[in-house]
Design an enzyme around this catalytic site. Structure first.
Site, PDB file in Angstrom:
ATOM      1  CG  MET A   5      41.130  32.370  39.666  1.00  0.00           C
ATOM      2  SD  MET A   5      40.847  30.603  39.896  1.00  0.00           S
ATOM      3  CE  MET A   5      42.682  30.009  40.186  1.00  0.00           C
ATOM      4  CG  HIS A   6      44.123  32.036  35.779  1.00  0.00           C
ATOM      5  ND1 HIS A   6      44.953  31.171  36.560  1.00  0.00           N
ATOM      6  CD2 HIS A   6      43.183  31.607  35.310  1.00  0.00           C
ATOM      7  CE1 HIS A   6      44.161  30.147  36.708  1.00  0.00           C
ATOM      8  NE2 HIS A   6      42.898  30.320  36.140  1.00  0.00           N
TER       9      HIS A   6
ATOM     10  CG  ASP B 139      37.377  34.004  39.989  1.00  0.00           C
ATOM     11  OD1 ASP B 139      37.851  32.897  40.178  1.00  0.00           O
ATOM     12  OD2 ASP B 139      36.846  34.396  39.078  1.00  0.00           O
TER      13      ASP B 139
END
Length: 499
Positions: free
Chosen positions: A81-82, A240
Site C-alpha cells: 500500500m501507499h 495487500d
C-alpha cells in the site's frame, strides 16, 4: 479444471500463486528485488523491477503448467500500500517509487494538518496524516522536485503500475485508493476539496474501480513474454491488507486478522462507513464491495525479526534461528524489545522513535533475545487490539497469517498476549490467496467472496490462551507501554547521529 493466478507484489519480493477451483495451491513462484535506501528514512524501488520479476515468475509458472494454458482463466493482484508511482503524459516513469515505509514526509504531514485541518481530514478520509501515506509523498515531490511534479500526468500505487504494464489500462481500486489520503472513504470518490486545498490537479487521480472488477486482458506482448494466454482476464485486485483479509476469510462482522509480514497488521471487519476511532487506527475500504475495515499497523514486525537474524545469524535458516525459544519462559526472563527500528505507526505515529532492548541481563542467551523480539512485535500489535476493545469491539478469535503463523511457539505467544483464540488456516497464503479469490469471484466461479472463502479456506488448528501466560504478559504489557514515553526524547536527541 480451471485455474486463477494471485499476484502478491510485496516490499521485498513478488509471489505468484496458481490456484485451482477447489482452492488448492498448485504452484508457487517467488522472485525478490532490492530496496533503494539512499538516506535514513528513505525507501524507494524501481518499478521496472516489479515488472521484470513478475514476468519471470509468471513465465516460470506457465512453463511448468501441465495442461491447456487457456485453462488459466484469470489473474488478480495484491499490492504493497501507499507507494507513489508517477507517470508523465507518455505514460513513462518520472522517478523511482517512494514506498510505504519511507518516512521523509513529516514536514508535508504538518502542511496537510495546517491547510486541510486534522478534523476535516478525518471527516473525509477517516485517517490522520502519516508519513507512510501517498498524499504526503506527492506534496514532497511538489516541494522538492517541482520539475518532476509539473510533469505528472497520473499517479498510481505499485500493483496498479504492474497491472498497467500487463494490460495497458490504468485504474485504482477503492481499497488501495483509501490508503492515499485523497479518497473520500464514505462517498467512494476522489476528494476534489483536498486536491484544491493542496494545489493538486484532480486529473492526476486514476479512474476508480472495485477490487473484483474486470479491467481488461493481458497484452499480446506480455502474453508472449510469460507464456500466458492473451485471453487471460485481469481483475483490479486490492491493497495487500484488504487482500490479506479476503484470503483469511475476514468477510463478516466479528472477524479479526493478525498478519505479520515485513510490517504487522491487526485488522477487523466493519459493515459501516461511519465508525469513529478518532484517527487512532486506520479506516479503509475493503476489497469486498461496500464493506470496510479498521486496521492498526506495526511498521517493523517481521522486519524486526529478519533484521535481528541478519546481524546475529545471517547464515542460518529461520527454523534454526528460532529453535530454543519454546524453552524460554513467557516474558523472556525480564527482557523487553520495542520494534520501533524504522519508527512506528500505531498507536504512535512517530517517524523518529527507535527501538530498544530493555532489561538486558548477563544470563540472557540468544534464545532470550529472539523470543523477546517476537514478544515485542506481538506487544506492539496488541496496542491495536486494545484500541479496538476500548472502542467496544469484542475480539475472541483471531486468524493469524504471515510469518507469525509459521512458528507454533509464536502462534501460542499471540494467543497469550492477545488473550484470544488464534486460528491457523490450512493454506497460509494471505494476500496472494486473497488476490486469487478476487480473480475466482471475478471469473464467476462463485456468487460471492463469502462463498469462495467457504470453499477455499480451512482451519487446521486453534491455539487457546494459557491463563498463567496471559497473566504474565498482562503485567509485562503495562511495562512495555511505558517504554515509548520514556525513550521518545532520547530517540529525538539521537536523531542527528543517525546516518
Amino acid at each position: 479444471m480451471k485455474y486463477v493466478i494471485g499476484v502478491d507484489l510485496g516490499t521485498s519480493s513478488v509471489k505468484v500463486l496458481l490456484i485451482d477451483q477447489k482452492g488448492s495451491v498448485i504452484r508457487e513462484v517467488s522472485k525478490s528485488y532490492p530496496l533503494i535506501q539512499e538516506k535514513s528514512g528513505y525507501s524507494e524501488q524501481d518499478p521496472e523491477e516489479w515488472v521484470e520479476k513478475t514476468t519471470e515468475a509468471l513465465a516460470e509458472l506457465a512453463s511448468n503448467f501441465q495442461g491447456d494454458i487457456s485453462d488459466i482463466e484469470g489473474i488478480s493482484f495484491s499490492g504493497q500500500m501507499h507507494g507513489l508511482v508517477i507517470l508523465d503524459q507518455e505514460r513513462q516513469l518520472l522517478r523511482n517509487a517512494i514506498l510505504w515505509n519511507d518516512t521523509r514526509t513529516t514536514e508535508q504531514c504538518r502542511q496537510i494538518d495546517e491547510i486541510v485541518g486534522k478534523e476535516k481530514l478525518l471527516e473525509i478520509t477517516k485517517n490522520a496524516a502519516l508519513e507512510g501515506f501517498t498524499l504526503p509523498k506527492i506534496l514532497w515531490v511538489k516541494q522538492y522536485e517541482p520539475d518532476i511534479f509539473n510533469k505528472i500526468h497520473v499517479f498510481m500505487l505499485p500493483k496498479d503500475y504492474l497491472r498497467f504494464r500487463m494490460t495497458g489500462q490504468i485504474h485504482m481500486d477503492y481499497s488501495d485508493a483509501a490508503g492515499t489520503l485523497l479518497l473520500d472513504i464514505a462517498k467512494k470518490e476522489w476528494s476534489k476539496d483536498i486536491c484544491e486545498w493542496l494545489g493538486i490537479d484532480p486529473s492526476i487521480c486514476p479512474p476508480l474501480v472495485e477490487s473484483s472488477d474486470f479491467v481488461g486482458t493481458i497484452t499480446k506482448e506480455f502474453a508472449e513474454k510469460t507464456g500466458l494466454s492473451e485471453k487471460t482476464k485481469v481483475f483490479a485486485g486490492g491493497a495487500d491488507n484488504a487482500c490479506g483479509a479476503i484470503g483469511a476469510g475476514i468477510l463478516s462482522p466479528g472477524k479479526t486478522l493478525c498478519s505479520i509480514g515485513t510490517s504487522g497488521v491487526v485488522l477487523s471487519y466493519e459493515e459501516t462507513k461511519d465508525r469513529d476511532f478518532k484517527g487512532k487506527v486506520h479506516y479503509f475500504n475493503h476489497g469486498k464491495e461496500n464493506a470496510y475495515y479498521t486496521m492498526g499497523v506495526t511498521l517493523a514486525a517481521g522486519y524486526s525479526l529478519s533484521w535481528f537474524k541478519e546481524i546475529v545469524a545471517d547464515d542460518e535458516s529461520f527454523n534454526d534461528f528460532l529453535s530454543g525459544i519454546e524453552e524460554v519462559p513467557a516474558g523472556s526472563n525480564g527482557l523487553l524489545f520495542t520494534p520501533y527500528i524504522v519508527g512506528e505507526r500505531t498507536p504512535y505515529p512517530d517517524a523518529n522513535i527507535r527501538g530498544s532492548f530493555i532489561g538486558i541481563d548477563s544470563k540472557h542467551t540468544r534464545a532470550h533475545f529472539v523470543r523477546a523480539v517476537i514478544e515485542g512485535i506481538t506487544f506492539s500489535l496488541n496496542e491495536s487490539m486494545e484500541i479496538f476493545r476500548e472502542a467496544g469491539k469484542e475480539i475472541n478469535m483471531i486468524v493469524s497469517i504471515g510469518g507469525g503463523a509459521k512458528n507454533e511457539t509464536w502462534l501460542q505467544i499471540q494467543a497469550d498476549i492477545f488473550n484470544a483464540k488464534i486460528v491457523k488456516l490450512s493454506s497460509e497464503q494471505g494476500p496472494g490467496m486473497g488476490a486469487a479469490m478476487l480473480a475466482a469471484y471475478g471469473c464467476g466461479w462463485f456468487d460471492s467472496l463469502d462463498a469462495c472463502a467457504e470453499e477455499f479456506l480451512d482451519v487446521v488448528k486453534v491455539y487457546e490462551p494459557i491463563p498463567e501466560n496471559v497473566a504474565v504478559y498482562r503485567e509485562l504489557f503495562a511495562i512495555y507501554r511505558e517504554v515509548y514515553k520514556n525513550t521518545k526524547r532520547l530517540s529525538e536527541k539521537l536523531g542527528p547521529f543517525r546516518a
